[in-house]
Design a protein around this motif. Structure first.
Motif, mmCIF file in Angstrom:
data_model
loop_
_atom_site.group_PDB
_atom_site.id
_atom_site.type_symbol
_atom_site.label_atom_id
_atom_site.label_comp_id
_atom_site.label_asym_id
_atom_site.label_seq_id
_atom_site.Cartn_x
_atom_site.Cartn_y
_atom_site.Cartn_z
ATOM 1 N N GLN A 369 0.807 -1.224 0.000
ATOM 2 C CA GLN A 369 0.000 0.000 0.000
ATOM 3 C C GLN A 369 0.845 1.282 0.000
ATOM 4 O O GLN A 369 0.563 2.227 -0.733
ATOM 5 C CB GLN A 369 -0.950 0.001 1.203
ATOM 6 C CG GLN A 369 -1.960 -1.125 1.203
ATOM 7 C CD GLN A 369 -2.746 -1.216 -0.074
ATOM 8 O OE1 GLN A 369 -3.489 -0.306 -0.429
ATOM 9 N NE2 GLN A 369 -2.589 -2.318 -0.794
ATOM 10 N N LEU A 370 1.877 1.322 0.801
ATOM 11 C CA LEU A 370 2.718 2.515 0.875
ATOM 12 C C LEU A 370 3.361 2.796 -0.479
ATOM 13 O O LEU A 370 3.423 3.953 -0.934
ATOM 14 C CB LEU A 370 3.772 2.339 1.964
ATOM 15 C CG LEU A 370 4.669 3.541 2.266
ATOM 16 C CD1 LEU A 370 5.015 3.580 3.746
ATOM 17 C CD2 LEU A 370 5.969 3.496 1.450
ATOM 18 N N PHE A 371 3.837 1.773 -1.158
ATOM 19 C CA PHE A 371 4.508 1.945 -2.446
ATOM 20 C C PHE A 371 3.513 2.334 -3.538
ATOM 21 O O PHE A 371 3.851 3.090 -4.452
ATOM 22 C CB PHE A 371 5.238 0.656 -2.815
ATOM 23 C CG PHE A 371 6.279 0.258 -1.812
ATOM 24 C CD1 PHE A 371 7.551 0.817 -1.857
ATOM 25 C CD2 PHE A 371 5.990 -0.642 -0.794
ATOM 26 C CE1 PHE A 371 8.513 0.468 -0.927
ATOM 27 C CE2 PHE A 371 6.946 -0.992 0.141
ATOM 28 C CZ PHE A 371 8.209 -0.436 0.076
ATOM 29 N N MET A 372 2.291 1.826 -3.442
ATOM 30 C CA MET A 372 1.266 2.205 -4.398
ATOM 31 C C MET A 372 0.918 3.683 -4.262
ATOM 32 O O MET A 372 0.758 4.400 -5.258
ATOM 33 C CB MET A 372 0.015 1.348 -4.198
ATOM 34 C CG MET A 372 -1.089 1.638 -5.189
ATOM 35 S SD MET A 372 -2.433 0.440 -5.086
ATOM 36 C CE MET A 372 -2.930 0.633 -3.380
ATOM 37 N N CYS A 373 0.829 4.175 -3.024
ATOM 38 C CA CYS A 373 0.589 5.601 -2.792
ATOM 39 C C CYS A 373 1.723 6.438 -3.373
ATOM 40 O O CYS A 373 1.490 7.505 -3.958
ATOM 41 C CB CYS A 373 0.456 5.869 -1.291
ATOM 42 S SG CYS A 373 -1.013 5.155 -0.517
#
Length: 459
Positions: A369-373
């Motif tokens: 999730q963090l990398f997608m953001c």
């Protein structure tokens, strides 16, 4: 009172967040809009969820086509406003809306004519699932024009620095959808029970209301839309420019949707229940990517206006502020999905046999999730510069890599979970690579101004 936020002067973080928060709230409303559908459909059966999941892939594909005019319009309207050329901004807005209308009507007609082979692609097992999927596709995609126009209006209003109107319009649509969903799905009062078709009708009616709200805001606007001559003949050179800017992002989005359809076809080999889990899981996961996408839209407008005004320091500092906010949000969603997957999934589907698959999906996707953001926000910054090719190229290559990786991993003891790991691994790589690419681009092309702005004009 002027609702447009000044993005060219003053403290960056307050200006950026004032623009971003209504967009993020709009994204959360849109997420709630989709989740409301899924919650009620889940009360019918997991088969109904599978039907909507399959047909919904084509709405996702439609969003990619709508991006063609939305991104081009938002970027060029933002550049023109930054250059203080409102007449040119109005011409870009007019042509963006005309292009959007044409694409929406064309996609709707093709969806109605080709609904049988489109649903047949997924090789669904149950005749009832296939029938419901075709009905949902015919209604939502056949009348997709409203969704297309809403996206175009959102882009133009955001480029103006007015994200509040988009939030209000979408919020009204959500309320409409919340009221109509149970009434039309289950047949309350004088209304017949329509099942999946009821959910589709509720969605389209709510989207039509949002379009009406946007039209009312356009009539009241005195900054840009009073100069927009919507019935004037299209300016084909401007349309060509809009397509040139929007095409890389649109192609990326459509290819991403196409790849997701192939992935869904692979998932269908594990049964219709696996399709339902993927549909619900992606809706839950949207708490992360839809919010980031909303913030990316604000970054797009901020960067576009300041790049048009040649305020390169504000471009650099605005990106740093934005990344700080979205990384915090990504970390939060990772925590929620990894620690509380079971109660979250139970909100949508209560069938016990599907729960283990749902928990696995959320835990595995939580890792990325963090990398997608990071990827989504950086793509917004690239688009604001008018450089839409880098995020498109990177996104297409690494998203396409999900297919061979998924086919490889499902042969291991991971089985179905191998598909979720293929999605997660590619998302991590996309975030890291695009972030590094943008840092190199800033270092090479966005030279520091001298003297530097004072502290009060940065954060």
């Amino acid at each position: 009172m002027n609702k447009n936020i000044n993005l060219l002067e003053g403290n960056i973080l307050p200006s950026l967040t004032k623009l971003a928060f209504p967009i993020m709230a709009t994204s959360l409303v849109q997420m709630a809009y989709n989740m409301t559908d899924m919650i009620w459909i889940g009360r019918i059966s997991s088969n109904a969820v599978a039907a909507v999941g399959a047909a919904g892939m084509y709405m996702w594909f439609a969003n990619g086509i709508a991006t063609l005019s939305r991104i081009g319009g938002q970027v060029k309207v933002g550049h023109s406003i930054g250059e203080s050329n409102i007449a040119l901004a109005a011409r870009y807005a007019k042509n963006a809306l005309q292009l959007t209308s044409f694409l929406g009507i064309l996609y709707g007609v093709l969806s109605l004519l080709l609904q049988k082979p489109l649903i047949g692609f997924f090789r669904l097992n149950s005749p009832s699932v296939i029938a419901d999927a075709r009905i949902y596709l015919a209604i939502t995609c056949g009348l997709v024009l409203f969704s297309f126009l809403n996206q175009a209006f959102t882009g133009i209003f955001t480029a103006m620095g007015n994200s509040r109107s988009s939030f209000l319009a979408t919020a009204v649509g959500l309320v409409m959808n919340i009221i109509l969903d149970p009434v039309l799905i289950f047949g309350i009062g004088p209304f017949p029970e329509m099942g999946v078709a009821g959910a589709a009708v509720a969605t389209v009616l709510a989207q039509a209301v949002v379009t009406l709200m946007f039209l009312l805001f356009c009539i009241k606007d005195t900054f840009l839309f009073r100069h927009v001559q919507i019935f004037k003949a299209p300016d084909f050179p401007i349309i060509s420019e809009l397509i040139r800017i929007g095409l890389p992002t649109a192609v990326q989005s459509m290819i991403f949707s196409g790849i997701s359809m192939v992935i869904a076809r692979i998932i269908s080999g594990f049964g219709d229940a696996a399709i339902a889990v993927q549909k619900v899981g992606s809706q839950i996961e949207s708490i992360s990517w839809m919010t980031s996408d909303g913030f990316a839209a604000a970054v797009n407008s901020f960067v576009a206006q300041n790049y048009g005004a040649k305020n390169t320091n504000r471009v650099r500092l605005g990106y740093r502020c934005a990344m700080t906010v979205v990384l915090l949000w990504g970390a939060f969603t990772t925590f929620v999905l990894f620690v509380f997957p079971e109660p979250v999934f139970r909100i949508f589907i209560t069938e016990k046999e599907l729960l283990p698959m749902g928990v696995d999906y959320l835990k595995i996707l939580a890792v990325s999730q963090l990398f997608m953001c990071m990827e989504i926000t950086t793509a917004g910054a690239f688009n604001g510069l008018g450089r839409t090719i880098p995020p498109a190229v990177e996104g297409i290559i690494l998203t396409a890599a999900r297919i061979p990786l998924a086919l490889l991993l499902i042969l291991t003891p991971l089985g179905l979970n191998g598909i979720w790991w293929a999605i997660t691994i590619s998302s991590i790589l996309k975030g890291v690579i695009l972030f590094g690419w943008f840092l190199l681009h800033m270092k090479k092309h966005l030279k520091e101004e001298s003297p530097l702005p004072s502290a009060k004009n940065t954060v």
